[in-house]
Design a protein around this motif. Sequence first.
Motif, PDB file in Angstrom:
ATOM      1  N   LEU A 384       0.806  -1.218   0.000  1.00  0.00           N
ATOM      2  CA  LEU A 384       0.000   0.000   0.000  1.00  0.00           C
ATOM      3  C   LEU A 384       0.841   1.272   0.000  1.00  0.00           C
ATOM      4  N   GLY A 385       2.136   1.145  -0.209  1.00  0.00           N
ATOM      5  CA  GLY A 385       3.004   2.313  -0.128  1.00  0.00           C
ATOM      6  C   GLY A 385       2.695   3.391  -1.152  1.00  0.00           C
ATOM      7  N   SER A 386       2.114   3.016  -2.289  1.00  0.00           N
ATOM      8  CA  SER A 386       1.799   3.991  -3.337  1.00  0.00           C
ATOM      9  C   SER A 386       0.357   4.487  -3.272  1.00  0.00           C
ATOM     10  N   VAL A 387      -0.414   4.002  -2.297  1.00  0.00           N
ATOM     11  CA  VAL A 387      -1.835   4.346  -2.223  1.00  0.00           C
ATOM     12  C   VAL A 387      -2.026   5.635  -1.434  1.00  0.00           C
ATOM     13  N   ALA A 388      -2.559   6.663  -2.101  1.00  0.00           N
ATOM     14  CA  ALA A 388      -2.871   7.917  -1.425  1.00  0.00           C
ATOM     15  C   ALA A 388      -4.147   7.801  -0.605  1.00  0.00           C
ATOM     16  N   LYS A 389      -5.110   7.017  -1.128  1.00  0.00           N
ATOM     17  CA  LYS A 389      -6.377   6.849  -0.428  1.00  0.00           C
ATOM     18  C   LYS A 389      -7.134   5.691  -1.059  1.00  0.00           C
ATOM     19  N   ALA A 390      -7.937   4.982  -0.234  1.00  0.00           N
ATOM     20  CA  ALA A 390      -8.789   3.900  -0.718  1.00  0.00           C
ATOM     21  C   ALA A 390     -10.246   4.324  -0.650  1.00  0.00           C
ATOM     22  N   TYR A 391     -10.987   4.029  -1.713  1.00  0.00           N
ATOM     23  CA  TYR A 391     -12.405   4.348  -1.827  1.00  0.00           C
ATOM     24  C   TYR A 391     -13.143   3.007  -1.920  1.00  0.00           C
ATOM     25  N   LEU A 392     -13.913   2.673  -0.893  1.00  0.00           N
ATOM     26  CA  LEU A 392     -14.411   1.312  -0.714  1.00  0.00           C
ATOM     27  C   LEU A 392     -15.877   1.198  -1.083  1.00  0.00           C
ATOM     28  N   ILE A 393     -16.184   0.096  -1.805  1.00  0.00           N
ATOM     29  CA  ILE A 393     -17.540  -0.130  -2.297  1.00  0.00           C
ATOM     30  C   ILE A 393     -18.012  -1.525  -1.894  1.00  0.00           C
ATOM     31  N   GLY A 394     -19.314  -1.716  -1.994  1.00  0.00           N
ATOM     32  CA  GLY A 394     -19.887  -3.044  -1.918  1.00  0.00           C
ATOM     33  C   GLY A 394     -20.039  -3.618  -0.524  1.00  0.00           C
ATOM     34  N   HIS A 395     -20.375  -4.892  -0.497  1.00  0.00           N
ATOM     35  CA  HIS A 395     -20.728  -5.614   0.727  1.00  0.00           C
ATOM     36  C   HIS A 395     -19.640  -5.541   1.788  1.00  0.00           C
ATOM     37  N   SER A 396     -18.376  -5.650   1.380  1.00  0.00           N
ATOM     38  CA  SER A 396     -17.279  -5.737   2.343  1.00  0.00           C
ATOM     39  C   SER A 396     -16.589  -4.411   2.605  1.00  0.00           C
ATOM     40  N   ALA A 397     -17.206  -3.289   2.214  1.00  0.00           N
ATOM     41  CA  ALA A 397     -16.543  -1.990   2.359  1.00  0.00           C
ATOM     42  C   ALA A 397     -16.140  -1.718   3.805  1.00  0.00           C
ATOM     43  N   ARG A 398     -17.024  -1.953   4.735  1.00  0.00           N
ATOM     44  CA  ARG A 398     -16.713  -1.644   6.133  1.00  0.00           C
ATOM     45  C   ARG A 398     -15.688  -2.620   6.711  1.00  0.00           C
ATOM     46  N   ASP A 399     -15.765  -3.882   6.323  1.00  0.00           N
ATOM     47  CA  ASP A 399     -14.740  -4.839   6.771  1.00  0.00           C
ATOM     48  C   ASP A 399     -13.368  -4.439   6.241  1.00  0.00           C
ATOM     49  N   PHE A 400     -13.307  -4.037   4.978  1.00  0.00           N
ATOM     50  CA  PHE A 400     -12.037  -3.614   4.396  1.00  0.00           C
ATOM     51  C   PHE A 400     -11.508  -2.368   5.101  1.00  0.00           C
ATOM     52  N   ALA A 401     -12.411  -1.439   5.451  1.00  0.00           N
ATOM     53  CA  ALA A 401     -11.996  -0.201   6.111  1.00  0.00           C
ATOM     54  C   ALA A 401     -11.318  -0.495   7.440  1.00  0.00           C
TER      55      ALA A 401
END
Length: 464
Positions: A384-401
């Motif tokens: 994730l070193g190059s990721v400025a921000k993640a935008y999460l969608i779908g059923h697992s969005a909160r789990d991923f967050a």
Amino acid sequence: MIPVIGYEGRRVAVLGLGRSGLAAARALAAGGAEPLCWDDSAEGRARAEAEGFAVGDLTRAGALDDVAALIVSPGIPHLYPAPNPAVAAAFAADVPVDNDIGLFFRSVARGDHDRPPRVIAVTGSNGKSTTAALIHHVLREAGIGSQLAGNIGRGVLDIDPPGDGDVVVLELSSYQTELARALTPDIAVFTNLSPDHLDRHAGMGGYFAAKRRLFAEGGPDRAIVGVDEPEGRYLANQLSQGRGDDRVIRLSVERRIAGPGWSVIGKGGFLAEWRKGRQIAAIDLRGVAGLPGVHNHQNACAAYAATRALGLSPRAIEAAFRNFEGLPHRSQLVATRGGVRYVNDSKATNVDAAAKALQAFERIRWIAGGLGKEGGVASLAPFLGSVAKAYLIGHSARDFAVQLTSVPVEICETMEVAVARAAAEAQPGETVLLAPAAASFDQYADFEKRGEDFVARVAALPPV
């Protein structure tokens, strides 16, 4: 069409009437068999009836009494997590169970030619679609007749009978290799292995065993094996008769492979071919627009090895690489707006594929989420070193967050919101990347529909 041989005048049941199932029914009929079709959906049964096929419930008493074989579509489980009832009935009635891949290998004619056609079969967890398409592209560019089929392109029984010197390139999933009763490619390719479809195969051991069947059942003349995972190293060792056995071509994007054998290495943006302890060819992949990132360099190594095994020159292969445009939904550049690139990698349905996508670009606005798989995305932390921000969608969005603790996250729920938010915050030089690390079935019919939605949302953004 490839008419199926061996069932003339006999009834053969076909379970599942999607693309491959209906193609199997047609090919069986063309070979003189009498297909008996069934699908759990009324729409599937209606399609078969519209083509004049007999339709009958294969689970009713006596339905399989006069059936010579049951042909099962890939998406239908035959063992884990539980056999489909019609498959269980076939097991109980001692009716042989096969699939369209098995029918293809027993029926495709390769002996009645001056220059026999050859079959290249590609399997693995990630990259097999791009690898198969790239092999097909290189062959066509070299003037060799080629057809692309299997898990990509047309159904295997729907292709034209290959002519003299032609090549059939097959992408084969574990669902296809695990059941086929005949698997006899001339060249077999194993790209890599990472966890996927574990419920269908009862764990990693069953998943690898399904892939391994492509090499163990028929014994290809040449095996091309990615050896960056333990399973690939094991497979290459099992197939090789010794250190100099060039019937096995080893692939790596992590290290040079020592020894006198045949290997193709992709490191630092360069592809290098080694034989008998010395380098004999190299290609600079850094400027090949259709193959960005280390994961695509691995695909290039596999395609290079397969086409070199057919006798093509390094120069011809390199020329074809340079005009390969890539595949939709696989590191697909769909737009550049205001200095921001938009890349559709909807096919990144597991964490390993997403990790490869995240390593292919710098300064990423990452759109992820969907129907998460076992383990979630916690294992992506090192990438994730190059990721400025993640935008999460779908059923697992909160789990991923909860799991993505090292980068800013925003729960967007839908693709429309995620694309709009990422576009609003992206700066020139950044990449808005759809690499979901999850299945699509919570919001979309398949990963293609998810990717198409991303492309449409990008196209609908206001002018910059």
